[in-house]
Design a protein around this motif. Structure first.
Motif, PDB file in Angstrom:
ATOM      1  N   ARG A 112      -1.181 -20.388  12.503  1.00 55.08           N
ATOM      2  CA  ARG A 112      -0.671 -21.567  12.808  1.00 55.08           C
ATOM      3  C   ARG A 112      -0.207 -22.193  11.792  1.00 55.08           C
ATOM      4  O   ARG A 112       0.902 -22.589  11.512  1.00 55.08           O
ATOM      5  CB  ARG A 112      -1.743 -22.299  13.248  1.00 55.08           C
ATOM      6  CG  ARG A 112      -1.356 -23.811  13.676  1.00 55.08           C
ATOM      7  CD  ARG A 112      -2.521 -24.698  13.939  1.00 55.08           C
ATOM      8  NE  ARG A 112      -2.906 -24.394  15.445  1.00 55.08           N
ATOM      9  CZ  ARG A 112      -4.287 -24.616  15.960  1.00 55.08           C
ATOM     10  NH1 ARG A 112      -5.077 -24.912  15.155  1.00 55.08           N
ATOM     11  NH2 ARG A 112      -4.403 -24.868  17.383  1.00 55.08           N
ATOM     12  N   GLN A 140      -3.090 -35.647  18.285  1.00 54.00           N
ATOM     13  CA  GLN A 140      -2.153 -35.050  19.302  1.00 54.00           C
ATOM     14  C   GLN A 140      -2.729 -34.563  20.558  1.00 54.00           C
ATOM     15  O   GLN A 140      -2.348 -34.669  21.891  1.00 54.00           O
ATOM     16  CB  GLN A 140      -1.593 -33.669  18.574  1.00 54.00           C
ATOM     17  CG  GLN A 140      -0.406 -33.159  19.268  1.00 54.00           C
ATOM     18  CD  GLN A 140       0.375 -32.321  18.403  1.00 54.00           C
ATOM     19  OE1 GLN A 140       1.156 -32.511  17.641  1.00 54.00           O
ATOM     20  NE2 GLN A 140       0.336 -30.899  18.834  1.00 54.00           N
ATOM     21  N   ALA A 283       8.251 -27.329  20.150  1.00 54.90           N
ATOM     22  CA  ALA A 283       7.136 -26.878  21.121  1.00 54.90           C
ATOM     23  C   ALA A 283       7.602 -27.653  22.651  1.00 54.90           C
ATOM     24  O   ALA A 283       7.521 -27.185  23.719  1.00 54.90           O
ATOM     25  CB  ALA A 283       5.913 -27.391  20.796  1.00 54.90           C
ATOM     26  N   ASN A 287      10.644 -24.289  26.126  1.00 50.26           N
ATOM     27  CA  ASN A 287      10.010 -23.746  27.282  1.00 50.26           C
ATOM     28  C   ASN A 287      10.332 -24.559  28.308  1.00 50.26           C
ATOM     29  O   ASN A 287      11.126 -23.794  29.299  1.00 50.26           O
ATOM     30  CB  ASN A 287       8.772 -23.450  27.007  1.00 50.26           C
ATOM     31  CG  ASN A 287       8.175 -22.327  26.211  1.00 50.26           C
ATOM     32  OD1 ASN A 287       8.626 -21.278  26.095  1.00 50.26           O
ATOM     33  ND2 ASN A 287       7.390 -22.742  24.827  1.00 50.26           N
ATOM     34  N   VAL A 359       4.970 -14.276  27.022  1.00 48.26           N
ATOM     35  CA  VAL A 359       4.000 -15.057  26.150  1.00 48.26           C
ATOM     36  C   VAL A 359       3.180 -14.158  25.224  1.00 48.26           C
ATOM     37  O   VAL A 359       2.411 -13.286  25.806  1.00 48.26           O
ATOM     38  CB  VAL A 359       3.159 -16.144  26.753  1.00 48.26           C
ATOM     39  CG1 VAL A 359       2.128 -16.615  25.906  1.00 48.26           C
ATOM     40  CG2 VAL A 359       4.237 -17.267  27.364  1.00 48.26           C
ATOM     41  N   SER A 361       0.033 -14.126  22.204  1.00 47.67           N
ATOM     42  CA  SER A 361      -1.242 -14.748  21.564  1.00 47.67           C
ATOM     43  C   SER A 361      -1.379 -13.986  20.325  1.00 47.67           C
ATOM     44  O   SER A 361      -2.075 -13.076  20.679  1.00 47.67           O
ATOM     45  CB  SER A 361      -2.212 -15.328  22.202  1.00 47.67           C
ATOM     46  OG  SER A 361      -1.883 -16.178  23.444  1.00 47.67           O
ATOM     47  N   TRP A 427       0.522 -20.426  29.458  1.00 44.20           N
ATOM     48  CA  TRP A 427       0.196 -21.403  28.267  1.00 44.20           C
ATOM     49  C   TRP A 427      -0.541 -20.740  27.347  1.00 44.20           C
ATOM     50  O   TRP A 427      -1.077 -21.302  26.341  1.00 44.20           O
ATOM     51  CB  TRP A 427      -0.545 -22.804  28.827  1.00 44.20           C
ATOM     52  CG  TRP A 427      -0.166 -23.172  30.299  1.00 44.20           C
ATOM     53  CD1 TRP A 427      -0.716 -23.005  31.340  1.00 44.20           C
ATOM     54  CD2 TRP A 427       1.027 -23.972  30.399  1.00 44.20           C
ATOM     55  NE1 TRP A 427      -0.108 -23.716  32.434  1.00 44.20           N
ATOM     56  CE2 TRP A 427       1.145 -24.345  31.897  1.00 44.20           C
ATOM     57  CE3 TRP A 427       2.040 -24.244  29.634  1.00 44.20           C
ATOM     58  CZ2 TRP A 427       2.304 -24.908  32.490  1.00 44.20           C
ATOM     59  CZ3 TRP A 427       3.102 -25.022  30.329  1.00 44.20           C
ATOM     60  CH2 TRP A 427       3.141 -25.337  31.567  1.00 44.20           C
ATOM     61  N   SER A 432      -5.400 -21.818  21.063  1.00 44.67           N
ATOM     62  CA  SER A 432      -3.895 -21.987  20.597  1.00 44.67           C
ATOM     63  C   SER A 432      -3.331 -22.390  22.091  1.00 44.67           C
ATOM     64  O   SER A 432      -2.193 -22.255  22.202  1.00 44.67           O
ATOM     65  CB  SER A 432      -3.166 -20.641  20.110  1.00 44.67           C
ATOM     66  OG  SER A 432      -3.312 -19.678  21.067  1.00 44.67           O
ATOM     67  N   CYS A 434      -1.395 -24.077  25.225  1.00 40.70           N
ATOM     68  CA  CYS A 434      -0.530 -24.960  24.999  1.00 40.70           C
ATOM     69  C   CYS A 434      -1.125 -26.159  24.937  1.00 40.70           C
ATOM     70  O   CYS A 434      -1.575 -26.730  26.108  1.00 40.70           O
ATOM     71  CB  CYS A 434       0.608 -24.816  26.047  1.00 40.70           C
ATOM     72  SG  CYS A 434       1.766 -26.027  26.034  1.00 40.70           S
ATOM     73  N   GLY A 436       0.896 -28.876  25.271  1.00 37.10           N
ATOM     74  CA  GLY A 436       1.636 -29.717  26.239  1.00 37.10           C
ATOM     75  C   GLY A 436       1.752 -29.345  27.841  1.00 37.10           C
ATOM     76  O   GLY A 436       2.538 -29.900  28.425  1.00 37.10           O
TER      77      GLY A 436
HETATM   78  C1  HEM Z   1       6.656 -24.669  30.532  1.00 38.20           C
HETATM   79  C2  HEM Z   1       6.572 -25.186  29.559  1.00 38.20           C
HETATM   80  C3  HEM Z   1       5.664 -24.669  28.180  1.00 38.20           C
HETATM   81  C4  HEM Z   1       5.246 -23.264  28.163  1.00 38.20           C
HETATM   82  C5  HEM Z   1       5.319 -22.107  29.060  1.00 38.20           C
HETATM   83  C6  HEM Z   1       4.407 -23.503  26.766  1.00 38.20           C
HETATM   84  C7  HEM Z   1       3.548 -22.400  26.299  1.00 38.20           C
HETATM   85  C8  HEM Z   1       2.991 -22.340  25.298  1.00 38.20           C
HETATM   86  C9  HEM Z   1       2.385 -21.338  24.680  1.00 38.20           C
HETATM   87  C10 HEM Z   1       2.312 -19.975  25.052  1.00 38.20           C
HETATM   88  C11 HEM Z   1       1.895 -21.684  23.429  1.00 38.20           C
HETATM   89  C12 HEM Z   1       1.173 -20.827  22.479  1.00 38.20           C
HETATM   90  C13 HEM Z   1      -0.086 -20.349  22.930  1.00 38.20           C
HETATM   91  C14 HEM Z   1      -0.930 -19.355  22.063  1.00 38.20           C
HETATM   92  O1  HEM Z   1      -0.441 -19.012  21.080  1.00 38.20           O
HETATM   93  O2  HEM Z   1      -1.783 -18.716  22.714  1.00 38.20           O
HETATM   94  C15 HEM Z   1       2.250 -23.219  23.391  1.00 38.20           C
HETATM   95  C16 HEM Z   1       1.748 -23.722  22.308  1.00 38.20           C
HETATM   96  C17 HEM Z   1       1.963 -25.101  22.131  1.00 38.20           C
HETATM   97  N1  HEM Z   1       2.519 -26.064  23.085  1.00 38.20           N
HETATM   98 FE1  HEM Z   1       3.509 -25.465  24.738  1.00 38.20          FE
HETATM   99  N2  HEM Z   1       4.719 -24.553  26.326  1.00 38.20           N
HETATM  100  C18 HEM Z   1       5.415 -25.375  27.142  1.00 38.20           C
HETATM  101  C19 HEM Z   1       5.735 -26.832  27.078  1.00 38.20           C
HETATM  102  C20 HEM Z   1       5.227 -27.446  26.074  1.00 38.20           C
HETATM  103  C21 HEM Z   1       5.571 -28.988  26.066  1.00 38.20           C
HETATM  104  C22 HEM Z   1       6.330 -29.683  26.934  1.00 38.20           C
HETATM  105  C23 HEM Z   1       4.872 -29.412  24.950  1.00 38.20           C
HETATM  106  C24 HEM Z   1       4.747 -30.781  24.259  1.00 38.20           C
HETATM  107  C25 HEM Z   1       4.491 -31.857  25.141  1.00 38.20           C
HETATM  108  C26 HEM Z   1       4.225 -28.215  24.294  1.00 38.20           C
HETATM  109  C27 HEM Z   1       3.299 -28.493  23.106  1.00 38.20           C
HETATM  110  C28 HEM Z   1       3.063 -27.352  22.687  1.00 38.20           C
HETATM  111  C29 HEM Z   1       2.174 -27.299  21.504  1.00 38.20           C
HETATM  112  C30 HEM Z   1       1.863 -28.757  20.545  1.00 38.20           C
HETATM  113  C31 HEM Z   1       1.624 -26.017  21.219  1.00 38.20           C
HETATM  114  C32 HEM Z   1       0.796 -25.745  19.857  1.00 38.20           C
HETATM  115  C33 HEM Z   1      -0.538 -25.382  20.028  1.00 38.20           C
HETATM  116  C34 HEM Z   1      -1.566 -24.999  18.904  1.00 38.20           C
HETATM  117  O3  HEM Z   1      -0.747 -24.848  17.849  1.00 38.20           O
HETATM  118  O4  HEM Z   1      -2.558 -24.672  19.146  1.00 38.20           O
HETATM  119  N3  HEM Z   1       4.252 -27.276  25.028  1.00 38.20           N
HETATM  120  N4  HEM Z   1       3.017 -23.305  24.475  1.00 38.20           N
END
Ligand code: HEM
Length: 493
Positions: A112, A140, A283, A287, A359, A361, A427, A432, A434, A436
């Motif tokens: 990260r 957050q 982020a 997606n 996806v 991780s 997600w 980690s 998601c 969001g």
């Molecule tokens: C269909 C939409 C989305 C998909 C498929 C998705 C998928 C993911 C995935 C796979 C991860 C990383 C998880 C991992 O490493 O295991 C992630 C991280 C993250 N997502 Fe999403 N995401 C989406 C939308 C969003 C939205 C709209 C936001 C914000 C509002 C967001 C905020 C974040 C954040 C802040 C992280 C970082 C988490 C971390 O560092 O621990 N995501 N997302």
């Protein structure tokens, strides 16, 4: 067969002999490496011919087919070399959930921090400090929780309704590439919801796309020198954010304002605050807009198109009007969309993510460990390949077919006779997972509901062009489209 004199010429050619020697050395070395791994009880290594490049080109060609072959040949865990990086891939849902559960041994934090610093230029001092882990991330987390997100979803709902009206009317009744209509609406509405109208949303759209388009190459280790447009896009996003944080922006969401206050109180200036939010912007946008796009594209290509979804939404509208006589839905958009029961739409969103998300991780092993029958050393890299679970025919019947009703009708998925709780992981998971996801689910729901309340969308029958997944964006989230679908949009009476 080569004539004898040609063979003799070849054998006496020093270049031919040198090339043969190199191939021989590579083969012997690769055989030795494989034997050594087996004798040490390590996960099997996928064969490759070119030493440093490893399997990179094959993965880039057709990743789904490649990983499927590797799984059939080597089982639920296999190691692979790509651009010098050695990574073990895990494809079984039960092993993936073990990794997600044990963040002490399978660490995410180091990745990260490194990704934030190397990919987004967030100052290392900020990412490594307790300000980030103890204040910014928890804040957050709070604002993105199912209840914390409500004010942001409220502004999103109004923004997407207005944008669909404004943007939609300029596309009405003419053949148009679907992408041009859908992606900017989803992008702008989300940006307004988090950053307010003072954010230069239109100016940021192209630089964001320049950055996003080749993000997977950066993740795969391609040096920035080769990604000029990408680097320029990020620099422009930083500049726009710096200007935004230097100017008036009281209409930003409380999440943005609170985190900005914290960073400033620890001495970080508008530029540093901007780098932090540029990574959040990524982020937010990388997606969900593409998921909205695929949802429409994949349904339009089905025999009954968007009609079943439209019927479900019309019924919800009628039921809301019956329960709220004399009221206008336009005055209660958030209330309507958040309470509407739309099981087909919920299943369609989940199926779109199962089908279109690639996806991974990433985790780093923190101590020597025996796992899934193999030995891992400290600092080994493990990747959970969730897409393999999504495409597993034993877990999802007809996994290669897009079926919007899948999650309404599917029995509890099983594998080897055991129930698979984590059958769908768009997600990611564990520490980690998601943050969001609650916003993204509601964002997609509101977008589709309002789109189909206002418009009919049909494929332009004069165009044969169809989009396909850019599948080489392996592991970087919802896949982008290559090509597009031409549609005709009509306002509903
Ligand atoms: C269909 C939409 C989305 C998909 C498929 C998705 C998928 C993911 C995935 C796979 C991860 C990383 C998880 C991992 O490493 O295991 C992630 C991280 C993250 N997502 Fe999403 N995401 C989406 C939308 C969003 C939205 C709209 C936001 C914000 C509002 C967001 C905020 C974040 C954040 C802040 C992280 C970082 C988490 C971390 O560092 O621990 N995501 N997302």
């Amino acid at each position: 067969m080569l004539p004898e004199f040609q063979l003799q010429t070849l054998w006496s050619n020093p270049n031919f002999l040198a090339a043969g020697a190199v191939v021989l050395v590579i083969l012997v070395q690769s055989l030795y490496e494989k034997r050594k791994r087996v004798s040490e009880g390590r996960a099997p290594m996928v064969s490759h011919l070119i030493p440093w490049v490893g399997s990179a080109l094959e993965i880039g060609g057709d990743p789904d087919a490649f990983f499927n072959r590797a799984q059939r040949k080597y089982g639920d865990m296999f190691t692979m070399k790509a651009f010098g990086r050695v990574v073990t891939y895990v494809v079984s849902p039960s092993l993936i959930s073990e990794i997600y559960r044990n963040a002490q041994v399978y660490d995410f934090e180091r990745f990260r921090v490194t990704a934030a610093v190397d990919c987004f230029d967030i100052p290392a001092s900020l990412m490594k400090s307790e300000v980030t882990s103890k204040v910014l991330h928890p804040a957050q987390h709070k604002y993105l929780s199912p209840t914390g997100i409500i004010p942001i979803i409220e502004s999103y709902t109004t923004a997407v309704w207005d944008l669909l009206e404004r943007e939609g009317s300029s596309f009405e009744d003419v053949s148009t590439p679907l992408r041009n209509f859908i992606l900017p609406v989803l992008y702008q509405a989300s940006a307004y919801a988090f950053f307010g109208r003072s954010y230069p949303v239109v100016e940021s759209y192209e630089p964001f796309n320049d950055f996003d388009r080749t993000f997977h190459l950066l993740l795969a280790g391609v040096p920035r020198f080769f990604l000029r447009k990408h680097t320029k896009g990020l620099a422009t996003l930083h500049r726009l954010f710096e200007k935004y944080f230097d100017g008036p922006h009281d209409d930003a969401s409380e999440m943005v304002l609170e985190n900005e206050r914290v960073m400033r109180s620890h001495g970080y200036d508008s530029n540093a605050v901007g780098t932090f939010f540029a990574s959040f912007l990524f982020a937010l946008m990388a997606n969900a807009p593409n998921a909205g796009y695929w949802l429409i594209v994949l349904n339009l290509q089905r025999e009954d198109g968007l009609q079943p979804l439209t019927d479900e939404i019309d019924e919800a509208v009628a039921s809301w009007k019956q329960q709220n006589p004399g009221q206008q839905i336009e005055d209660h958009l958030h209330d309507f969309v958040s309470t509407a029961e739309l099981p087909l739409l919920a299943s369609t969103i989940q199926e779109t993510l199962r089908y279109a998300a690639s996806v991974m991780s990433i985790r780093r092993v923190t101590e020597p460990v025996e796992f899934g029958g193999y030995r891992f050393n400290k600092d080994d890299e493990i990747v959970c390949l969730t897409r393999s679970v999504h495409l597993d025919e034993e877990i999802h019947e007809n996994a290669s077919v897009y079926d919007p009703r899948r999650y309404m009708t599917q029995k509890r998925p099983t594998k080897n006779g055991k129930i698979v709780a984590n059958h769908s992981m768009p997600w990611g998971g564990g520490v980690s997972m998601c943050e969001g996801r609650h916003f993204a689910n509601r964002e997609l729901k509101a977008f589709v509901v309002f789109l189909l309340m206002r418009y009919t969308v049909e494929i332009d029958s004069k165009s044969a062009e169809r989009p396909t997944f850019i599948s080489e964006r392996v592991g970087a989230g919802v896949m982008h489209p290559r090509g597009d679908l031409r549609v005709i949009i009509h306002a509903r009476k």
